[in-house]
Scaffold this motif. Structure first.
Motif, short mmCIF file in Angstrom:
data_model
loop_
_atom_site.label_atom_id
_atom_site.label_comp_id
_atom_site.label_asym_id
_atom_site.label_seq_id
_atom_site.Cartn_x
_atom_site.Cartn_y
_atom_site.Cartn_z
N TYR A 425 -9.82 -4.49 -10.07
CA TYR A 425 -8.63 -4.55 -9.22
C TYR A 425 -8.84 -3.83 -7.88
CZ TYR A 425 -3.86 -3.77 -7.61
OH TYR A 425 -2.73 -3.72 -6.86
N ALA A 426 -9.30 -2.58 -7.94
CA ALA A 426 -9.47 -1.80 -6.70
C ALA A 426 -10.51 -2.44 -5.79
CB ALA A 426 -9.85 -0.37 -7.05
N GLU A 427 -11.61 -2.91 -6.40
CA GLU A 427 -12.65 -3.55 -5.62
C GLU A 427 -12.14 -4.86 -5.00
OE1 GLU A 427 -17.10 -5.51 -6.30
OE2 GLU A 427 -16.17 -4.27 -7.85
N THR A 428 -11.34 -5.61 -5.78
CA THR A 428 -10.78 -6.86 -5.28
C THR A 428 -9.89 -6.62 -4.07
OG1 THR A 428 -10.83 -7.87 -7.47
CG2 THR A 428 -9.29 -8.80 -5.87
N ARG A 429 -9.05 -5.61 -4.15
CA ARG A 429 -8.15 -5.32 -3.05
C ARG A 429 -8.92 -4.96 -1.78
NH1 ARG A 429 -6.33 -1.07 -0.45
NH2 ARG A 429 -4.22 -1.06 0.45
N ALA A 430 -9.94 -4.11 -1.92
CA ALA A 430 -10.72 -3.68 -0.75
C ALA A 430 -11.49 -4.85 -0.15
CB ALA A 430 -11.67 -2.56 -1.15
N ASP A 431 -12.09 -5.68 -1.03
CA ASP A 431 -12.87 -6.81 -0.55
C ASP A 431 -11.97 -7.85 0.14
OD1 ASP A 431 -15.09 -8.36 -0.08
OD2 ASP A 431 -15.01 -9.36 -2.02
N LEU A 432 -10.80 -8.10 -0.45
CA LEU A 432 -9.86 -9.06 0.14
C LEU A 432 -9.37 -8.57 1.49
CD1 LEU A 432 -8.09 -11.57 0.01
CD2 LEU A 432 -6.40 -10.24 -1.28
N SER A 433 -9.06 -7.29 1.58
CA SER A 433 -8.60 -6.72 2.84
C SER A 433 -9.66 -6.89 3.93
CB SER A 433 -8.26 -5.25 2.66
OG SER A 433 -7.88 -4.66 3.88
N SER A 434 -10.92 -6.71 3.57
CA SER A 434 -12.01 -6.85 4.53
C SER A 434 -12.13 -8.30 5.01
CB SER A 434 -13.32 -6.38 3.91
OG SER A 434 -14.40 -6.58 4.79
N GLN A 435 -12.04 -9.24 4.08
CA GLN A 435 -12.17 -10.64 4.46
C GLN A 435 -11.00 -11.10 5.34
OE1 GLN A 435 -13.38 -13.66 1.81
NE2 GLN A 435 -14.63 -12.35 0.49
N VAL A 436 -9.80 -10.64 5.02
CA VAL A 436 -8.64 -11.00 5.84
C VAL A 436 -8.80 -10.43 7.24
CG1 VAL A 436 -6.17 -10.59 6.15
CG2 VAL A 436 -7.06 -11.26 3.91
N ARG A 437 -9.25 -9.21 7.34
CA ARG A 437 -9.42 -8.56 8.65
C ARG A 437 -10.44 -9.32 9.49
NH1 ARG A 437 -9.68 -4.11 6.96
NH2 ARG A 437 -7.70 -3.24 7.67
N ASN A 438 -11.55 -9.67 8.89
CA ASN A 438 -12.60 -10.38 9.64
C ASN A 438 -12.13 -11.76 10.11
OD1 ASN A 438 -14.35 -8.23 9.24
ND2 ASN A 438 -15.26 -9.12 7.39
N ALA A 439 -11.38 -12.45 9.25
CA ALA A 439 -10.92 -13.80 9.61
C ALA A 439 -9.88 -13.76 10.73
CB ALA A 439 -10.35 -14.50 8.39
N LEU A 440 -8.95 -12.81 10.66
CA LEU A 440 -7.89 -12.76 11.66
C LEU A 440 -8.34 -12.16 12.98
CD1 LEU A 440 -4.71 -11.85 9.59
CD2 LEU A 440 -5.71 -14.08 10.11
N GLN A 441 -9.38 -11.36 12.94
CA GLN A 441 -9.90 -10.82 14.19
C GLN A 441 -10.42 -11.93 15.10
OE1 GLN A 441 -12.79 -7.84 13.12
NE2 GLN A 441 -11.29 -6.18 13.14
N ALA A 442 -10.88 -13.03 14.51
CA ALA A 442 -11.34 -14.16 15.31
C ALA A 442 -10.19 -14.79 16.09
CB ALA A 442 -12.00 -15.21 14.41
#
Length: 591
Positions: A425-442
């Protein structure tokens, strides 16, 4: 001689009579209209003439200007002068003049002192029919009513906070493919002559009328749409289209221009163009090379401006913090920006798991235009104005953010067991947050917090199984807490016993220092004796044996023992000689 005198008198009398009948004075606030009833007529002006020929004379007689007109040749009619009311304008129709071309519905203006000089009107080429020029409000005019018919109509009023849209009924024909005619400076459409002379064209005009003012506009030349008449069959126009555009706090206004040069690409932004003052001067925008479509320049929050809805559409994009939630939506949430984000569902080992999620983000003003350009506007008509529709942001949230989240969960669910999926769970949340940040920064969108809720299974039995480890963990933690508390209580008891022992020792030491060891021992014994039980009932038996059990008898026994120890009890514990209780009792009081 007498006959000559008589004849001369008759002639003089006749001349005086003719002179008296020829003298004309116009009453105050009236106009004298002259008609010549004798003589030949002019071949061009048979009815109303600028010359002194038969017919109605174009020139009119004015007050305070005496005239001499032969009574048998001229007839004079007095009519009131024309007064235009304060809230009206005068529309003028000429009954005489040149024939105007069939392609033109209004007569061109000529110099004639606001139609007060009919002679100059005809001699300068004035045309028959409805005139371009009008009579201003609140003034009086000396008009020849035989030459000019005056109709008073309301002035155009645009209420504060609104705009007026102008359509020209006369002018040149607009070329195909062009939405507006060229802009012509014509005093806010109050000078129709300048409009026509400057090349004004029929149809919609780029310039608008500002609110809070009256305008003397010729309705025969211009049709003005305001909030007062917009409901009278104006097509798609509504009252909202005629309101000033106000950008609320927490939003930016993305501008879509509906006219201009062709865009360089289908999804590119129109570059900044100088001089148009926030799209308030659309003709400057077009002249300086402005392109049609979504513009790079936006309207900042707090901006209030009057814009032509035929020229621009302003899409409101939120720049405040947005909290987007993946959950079950109600019908009332249709207008929310996250309306298309449903509760997340993944299938792991044949089990469907659900989870709620929330994402906090912020769209900077500089990123709003590309968001609208990529995700489209919300209207399909040619009308603009202020657009509150959340569709562009909804599309962005669904197509970009929603797709990222759905793809991520489907990917990790395909390669995990239910146990692994939940334990990560904790790893999923951190990984998802990172992917969302990278995608929206574009997209230039700022990402804040990503929050995952608790996973729940569609199968109730699996939910119970998933709850057990948590319950056991909670029970273990509770037992550990109770054990820790018990150990703390034991430690507290040890400290309390030590403190009590220390207190009793200090108290005993103090008593010994004051009374002496032997006296303290006696007092302690007396205390114990007083605690001895006394029988409540005396039956038969040996009375002496009973008395031995009483406190007095025991006291005597103790006293005897103390006397035997009297010699050894003279000194205190500190080497000081202290009087003992037994000595004082046996020796009596000092004299």
């Amino acid at each position: 001689m007498n006959n000559m005198i008589v004849f001369g008198g008759i002639v003089l009398a006749i001349a005086a009579f003719v002179a008296w009948r020829s003298y004309r004075t116009v009453p105050a606030e009236h106009v004298g209209i002259v008609r010549r009833v004798q003589g030949r007529s002019h071949p061009e002006f048979r009815h109303i003439t600028p010359y002194n020929t038969r017919g109605i004379l174009a020139r009119a007689l004015l007050p305070d200007r005496p005239s001499w007109l032969l009574p048998l040749r001229y007839e004079v009619t007095f009519v009131p002068r024309t007064r235009v009311a304060e809230d009206k304008i005068g529309l003028v129709t000429a009954t005489e003049g040149k024939m105007r071309p069939a392609s033109r519905s209004l007569a061109l203006p000529v110099a004639c002192d606001s139609f007060q000089d009919g002679q100059a009107f005809l001699l300068n080429g004035g045309e028959q029919g409805r005139q371009v020029d009008t009579l201003a409000n609140g003034q009086a005019y000396y008009i020849n009513t035989e030459l000019f018919e005056i109709e008073q109509v309301d002035r155009v009023y645009v209420p504060p906070g609104t705009i007026g849209l102008v359509n020209a009924k006369a002018g040149g024909i607009r070329p195909p493919g062009r939405l507006f005619g060229p802009h012509v400076e014509c005093e806010n459409f109050q000078n129709g002559g300048l409009f026509l002379a400057g090349g004004g064209e029929q149809g919609r005009q780029l310039a608008i009328l500002q609110g809070g003012a009256y305008y003397n506009i010729n309705p025969a030349l211009f049709d003005v749409v305001t909030v007062n008449n917009v409901e009278e069959g104006r097509g798609e126009l509504t009252v909202q289209h005629l309101q000033e555009i106000s950008i609320p706090i927490g939003y930016t206004g993305v501008v879509i221009t509906l006219d201009g040069a062709d865009p360089e690409s289908s999804d590119g932004l129109g570059p900044r163009v100088p001089g148009h003052e926030g799209f308030r001067l659309p003709w400057v925008f077009i002249q300086n090379g402005g392109r049609r479509g979504v513009q790079e320049e936006t309207l900042r929050e707090g901006t209030v401006c009057a814009l032509n809805p035929y020229f621009v559409r302003v899409v409101l994009i939120p720049t405040r913090l947005l909290i987007l939630e993946w959950n079950d939506k109600t019908q009332a949430e249709y207008w929310n920006y996250d309306a298309h984000l449903d509760r997340i569902a993944v299938t792991v080992q044949g089990h469907r798991l659900f989870v709620d999620m929330s994402q906090t983000l912020q769209i900077p003003p500089a990123s709003a235009p590309i968001l609208v350009s990529k995700n489209g506007g919300s209207q399909m008509t040619g009308l603009g104005g202020l657009d509150w529709n959340p569709l562009p942001v909804q599309r962005f949230v669904e197509r970009v953010l929603g797709a990222i989240v759905a793809s991520y969960f489907n990917q990790i669910a395909a390669a995990a067991t239910v146990k692994d999926f939940l334990e990560a769970y904790a790893e999923t949340r951190a990984d998802l947050s990172s992917q969302v940040r990278n995608a929206l920064q574009a997209w230039g969108v700022e990402v804040r917090n990503t929050t995952l809720g608790e996973f729940r299974a569609e199968d109730p039995t699996l939910n119970e199984i998933l709850k057990r480890p948590a319950h056991e963990q909670m029970r273990s933690e509770l037992l550990d807490l109770e054990l820790a508390n018990a150990e703390r209580e034991d430690a507290i008891d040890v400290v309390r016993v030590r403190a009590e022992s220390r207190r009793m020792a200090l108290e005993l030491k103090a008593r010994i220092e004051v009374l002496g060891l032997n006296n303290v021992m006696v007092l302690e014994m007396l205390t114990e004796i007083t605690k001895a039980p006394v029988p409540q009932f005396i039956g038969g038996g040996d009375l002496s044996a009973y008395l031995e059990t009483q406190p007095i008898a025991r006291l005597e026994e103790l006293m005897d023992k103390m006397r035997s120890l009297h010699g050894a009890a003279g000194a205190g514990i500190d080497g000081e000689t202290r009087p003992s209780l037994t000595e004082r009792d046996t020796q009596g009081d000092a004299p």
